[in-house]
Design a protein around this motif. Structure first.
Motif, PDB file in Angstrom:
ATOM      1  N   HIS A 187      57.165  66.179  37.996  1.00 59.02           N
ATOM      2  CA  HIS A 187      58.210  65.326  38.568  1.00 59.02           C
ATOM      3  C   HIS A 187      58.230  63.933  37.932  1.00 59.02           C
ATOM      4  N   TYR A 188      57.081  63.467  37.445  1.00 57.73           N
ATOM      5  CA  TYR A 188      56.988  62.102  36.917  1.00 57.73           C
ATOM      6  C   TYR A 188      56.846  62.028  35.399  1.00 57.73           C
ATOM      7  N   LYS A 189      56.755  63.160  34.726  1.00 65.43           N
ATOM      8  CA  LYS A 189      56.415  63.113  33.299  1.00 65.43           C
ATOM      9  C   LYS A 189      57.424  62.333  32.467  1.00 65.43           C
ATOM     10  N   VAL A 190      58.696  62.634  32.599  1.00 67.06           N
ATOM     11  CA  VAL A 190      59.699  61.972  31.758  1.00 67.06           C
ATOM     12  C   VAL A 190      59.682  60.467  31.988  1.00 67.06           C
ATOM     13  N   GLY A 191      59.715  60.057  33.253  1.00 67.68           N
ATOM     14  CA  GLY A 191      59.718  58.629  33.550  1.00 67.68           C
ATOM     15  C   GLY A 191      58.456  57.928  33.119  1.00 67.68           C
ATOM     16  N   THR A 192      57.318  58.555  33.391  1.00 68.30           N
ATOM     17  CA  THR A 192      56.036  57.931  33.060  1.00 68.30           C
ATOM     18  C   THR A 192      55.795  57.889  31.564  1.00 68.30           C
ATOM     19  N   PHE A 193      56.074  58.984  30.856  1.00 64.78           N
ATOM     20  CA  PHE A 193      55.786  59.041  29.425  1.00 64.78           C
ATOM     21  C   PHE A 193      56.678  58.101  28.617  1.00 64.78           C
ATOM     22  N   SER A 194      57.760  57.616  29.200  1.00 64.23           N
ATOM     23  CA  SER A 194      58.620  56.662  28.487  1.00 64.23           C
ATOM     24  C   SER A 194      58.487  55.244  29.034  1.00 64.23           C
ATOM     25  N   GLN A 195      57.541  55.053  29.957  1.00 65.79           N
ATOM     26  CA  GLN A 195      57.318  53.719  30.538  1.00 65.79           C
ATOM     27  C   GLN A 195      55.850  53.524  30.909  1.00 65.79           C
ATOM     28  N   MET A 196      54.968  53.991  30.034  1.00 66.48           N
ATOM     29  CA  MET A 196      53.528  53.899  30.304  1.00 66.48           C
ATOM     30  C   MET A 196      53.068  52.460  30.479  1.00 66.48           C
ATOM     31  N   ASP A 197      53.746  51.534  29.809  1.00 66.35           N
ATOM     32  CA  ASP A 197      53.335  50.133  29.916  1.00 66.35           C
ATOM     33  C   ASP A 197      53.760  49.510  31.240  1.00 66.35           C
ATOM     34  N   GLN A 198      54.447  50.272  32.094  1.00 68.87           N
ATOM     35  CA  GLN A 198      54.716  49.825  33.456  1.00 68.87           C
ATOM     36  C   GLN A 198      53.719  50.429  34.444  1.00 68.87           C
ATOM     37  N   VAL A 199      52.961  51.404  33.974  1.00 68.61           N
ATOM     38  CA  VAL A 199      52.001  52.096  34.827  1.00 68.61           C
ATOM     39  C   VAL A 199      50.601  51.508  34.653  1.00 68.61           C
ATOM     40  N   PHE A 200      50.239  51.262  33.391  1.00 69.01           N
ATOM     41  CA  PHE A 200      48.906  50.768  33.074  1.00 69.01           C
ATOM     42  C   PHE A 200      48.986  49.332  32.537  1.00 69.01           C
ATOM     43  N   TRP A 201      47.999  48.930  31.764  1.00 66.87           N
ATOM     44  CA  TRP A 201      47.879  47.540  31.347  1.00 66.87           C
ATOM     45  C   TRP A 201      48.079  47.448  29.839  1.00 66.87           C
ATOM     46  N   PRO A 202      49.197  46.905  29.390  1.00 65.40           N
ATOM     47  CA  PRO A 202      49.513  46.904  27.952  1.00 65.40           C
ATOM     48  C   PRO A 202      49.243  45.566  27.272  1.00 65.40           C
ATOM     49  N   ARG A 203      49.068  45.635  25.968  1.00 61.75           N
ATOM     50  CA  ARG A 203      49.144  44.445  25.108  1.00 61.75           C
ATOM     51  C   ARG A 203      50.322  44.659  24.174  1.00 61.75           C
ATOM     52  N   VAL A 204      51.088  43.618  23.951  1.00 61.07           N
ATOM     53  CA  VAL A 204      52.297  43.727  23.137  1.00 61.07           C
ATOM     54  C   VAL A 204      51.945  43.769  21.656  1.00 61.07           C
ATOM     55  N   VAL A 205      52.618  44.649  20.930  1.00 64.12           N
ATOM     56  CA  VAL A 205      52.595  44.665  19.463  1.00 64.12           C
ATOM     57  C   VAL A 205      53.933  44.087  19.033  1.00 64.12           C
ATOM     58  N   GLN A 206      53.910  42.854  18.579  1.00 64.92           N
ATOM     59  CA  GLN A 206      55.157  42.128  18.356  1.00 64.92           C
ATOM     60  C   GLN A 206      55.917  42.637  17.134  1.00 64.92           C
ATOM     61  N   ALA A 207      57.230  42.748  17.320  1.00 67.54           N
ATOM     62  CA  ALA A 207      58.139  43.108  16.234  1.00 67.54           C
ATOM     63  C   ALA A 207      58.601  41.833  15.522  1.00 67.54           C
ATOM     64  N   PRO A 208      59.145  41.964  14.330  1.00 72.63           N
ATOM     65  CA  PRO A 208      59.672  40.792  13.629  1.00 72.63           C
ATOM     66  C   PRO A 208      60.974  40.310  14.253  1.00 72.63           C
ATOM     67  N   ALA A 209      61.437  39.156  13.830  1.00 70.86           N
ATOM     68  CA  ALA A 209      62.692  38.612  14.352  1.00 70.86           C
ATOM     69  C   ALA A 209      63.885  39.464  13.942  1.00 70.86           C
ATOM     70  N   GLU A 210      63.765  40.136  12.802  1.00 75.74           N
ATOM     71  CA  GLU A 210      64.875  40.941  12.298  1.00 75.74           C
ATOM     72  C   GLU A 210      64.369  42.312  11.872  1.00 75.74           C
ATOM     73  N   ALA A 211      65.078  43.349  12.307  1.00 75.77           N
ATOM     74  CA  ALA A 211      64.669  44.713  11.995  1.00 75.77           C
ATOM     75  C   ALA A 211      65.185  45.162  10.637  1.00 75.77           C
ATOM     76  N   SER A 212      64.438  46.052   9.993  1.00 77.37           N
ATOM     77  CA  SER A 212      64.924  46.678   8.763  1.00 77.37           C
ATOM     78  C   SER A 212      66.012  47.691   9.108  1.00 77.37           C
ATOM     79  N   PRO A 213      67.059  47.772   8.301  1.00 77.58           N
ATOM     80  CA  PRO A 213      68.138  48.722   8.592  1.00 77.58           C
ATOM     81  C   PRO A 213      67.639  50.158   8.575  1.00 77.58           C
ATOM     82  N   LEU A 214      68.252  50.969   9.400  1.00 78.59           N
ATOM     83  CA  LEU A 214      67.955  52.392   9.439  1.00 78.59           C
ATOM     84  C   LEU A 214      69.300  53.113   9.568  1.00 78.59           C
ATOM     85  N   PRO A 215      70.016  53.259   8.441  1.00 80.81           N
ATOM     86  CA  PRO A 215      71.380  53.810   8.497  1.00 80.81           C
ATOM     87  C   PRO A 215      71.397  55.282   8.858  1.00 80.81           C
ATOM     88  N   ALA A 216      72.557  55.718   9.345  1.00 74.89           N
ATOM     89  CA  ALA A 216      72.716  57.114   9.761  1.00 74.89           C
ATOM     90  C   ALA A 216      73.569  57.878   8.767  1.00 74.89           C
TER      91      ALA A 216
END
Length: 419
Positions: A49-78
């Motif tokens: 019942h909780y797998k989808v929600g929990t597996f996509s929001q684990m950092d709301q369940v446990f204790w996370p440290r942030v891995v910071q992204a850059p100010a601008e992302a590299s393009p990933l065209p489709a």
């Protein structure tokens, strides 16, 4: 970080036509909006019942440290056109991407070729903004940090014992094990990594004492291990403790946390589009054996970096020779060769090696998480899942391998299995 263009693109790719319902939506909590289970005495990763929600929001369940992204992302065209009419054959039927998604509990599917997104699909109301749990996919990330620490001189040699960088492990079974044998899951230390609902195994104890934060954390989560079954470097025994020990080694060698190092050395240079998170224990040590959380597309960028043998826009981000040592079957000892380490896979430095003549490797996590790379064809596939069982059942694994082979063949790659 602005994710609106990404969300719009994901919406376009996710709606090529009428799609079938995802499997087991009711059991996975659709009526309740795919809820998140809170940490506590009754918490279990196995509660459907909780797998989808929990597996996509684990950092709301446990204790996370942030891995910071850059100010601008590299393009990933489709460029979805090359797979517009894609089919694969399984169980005597001709199937497409929609069929695959309708047959497996997949929360996200991403296929990249030559730096372009060919498929990006989400199910169970997940979106491009969700950070999906890596589970053991993070093990390979930890290995990459070891390679960077070696290049930067923080680790002198992979043949140094763990206790050189983690003296708190010197009286445990891990103390004399070399960094290289930890990378290869070849410590010889006695350990049961099986994960089963309600079972008290070594792997379950590690989770409780690390990111569940029900123990002291740090080296104490594994320092209690004293028994060795085989000489190190002679037997493959997949176990999460070896990667956790690598995390203890890294913290001692780096004198900083793993998340900051990952951000500065990988996440920012590859142009991640969103912050990631990494779950930590009571001492602030990341659970190096698991517990990284990132968007599907950023897992894809990591795969592209590996497909380019460590280069990003012409700049070396990861050391190429270390990557080859980590992922080339020809560079592994006999006991780690494909079809030797396991009946199907070989094993490198925290990476699963496919039994193809063309170098192909993957990262795999509980409940069906996968990141697969074939550098020669610059191919990447990412799958995030909420499977019913922790290990992949045979029929699911075989279908995924069949899909992989068909994708590689369709896109000009090679699915040249050993005979």
């Amino acid at each position: 970080m602005q994710l609106l263009p990404v969300l719009l693109l994901a919406g376009v790719l996710a709606a090529p036509g009428a799609t079938q319902a995802a499997p087991d939506e009711a059991a996975l909590g659709k009526a309740a909006g795919y809820p998140v289970q809170r940490s506590g005495p009754g918490f279990s990763m196995f509660t459907d019942h909780y797998k989808v929600g929990t597996f996509s929001q684990m950092d709301q369940v446990f204790w996370p440290r942030v891995v910071q992204a850059p100010a601008e992302a590299s393009p990933l065209p489709a460029d979805p056109v090359p797979l517009a009419n894609f089919r694969y054959t399984f169980d005597g039927a001709s199937l497409g991407i929609d069929d695959f998604l309708a047959r497996q509990r997949i929360t996200g599917l991403l296929v990249i070729k030559d730096g372009k997104v060919l498929v990006e699909r989400y199910q169970y109301d997940r979106t491009a903004a969700h950070r999906f749990a890596s589970f053991s996919v993070a093990k390979t990330v930890t290995a990459l940090l070891v390679g960077l620490a070696l290049q930067d001189g923080h680790i002198v040699s992979l043949d140094d014992p763990a206790a050189r960088y983690a003296p708190e492990l010197k009286d445990s079974a891990w103390g004399p094990v070399t960094v290289r044998n930890l990378l290869r899951m070849s410590s010889g230390v006695r350990w049961n990594d099986k994960v089963m609902a309600g079972a008290e195994t070594d792997g379950a104890r590690l989770a409780v004492e690390s990111f569940y934060q029900r123990g002291r954390g740090g080296a104490s989560a594994v320092a209690w291990v004293r028994q060795t079954e085989h000489p190190q470097g002679t037997r493959f025994n997949y176990n999460s403790a070896e990667t956790f020990v690598l995390g203890v080694v890294l913290r001692g060698a780096l004198r900083t946390d793993l998340s900051t190092y990952l951000s500065e050395k990988v996440w920012k240079p590859m142009g991640a589009e969103a912050d990631a998170s990494w779950l930590v224990d009571r001492t602030g040590l990341e659970a190096a054996n698991c517990c990284l959380n990132a968007t599907l597309r950023d897992y894809g960028r990591l795969g592209m970096l590996l497909a380019n043998d460590g280069l990003w826009n012409g700049r070396e981000v990861l050391p190429r020779e270390f990557l080859l040592d980590a992922t080339d079957p020809a560079r592994q000892p006999a006991h780690l060769q494909p079809r030797k380490a396991t009946p199907y896979f070989g094993y490198g430095y925290q990476a699963w090696l496919y039994p193809y003549r063309t170098r192909t490797f993957g990262m795999r996590g509980l409940f069906g998480q996968e990141l697969i790379v074939q550098p020669d064809s610059r191919f990447v596939m990412v799958i995030t899942s909420a499977l019913q069982s922790a290990d992949q059942p045979a029929h699911i694994a075989v279908e995924r391998n069949t899909l992989l082979g068909a994708l590689l063949t369709t896109l000009g790659g090679k699915a040249d299995l050993y005979r």
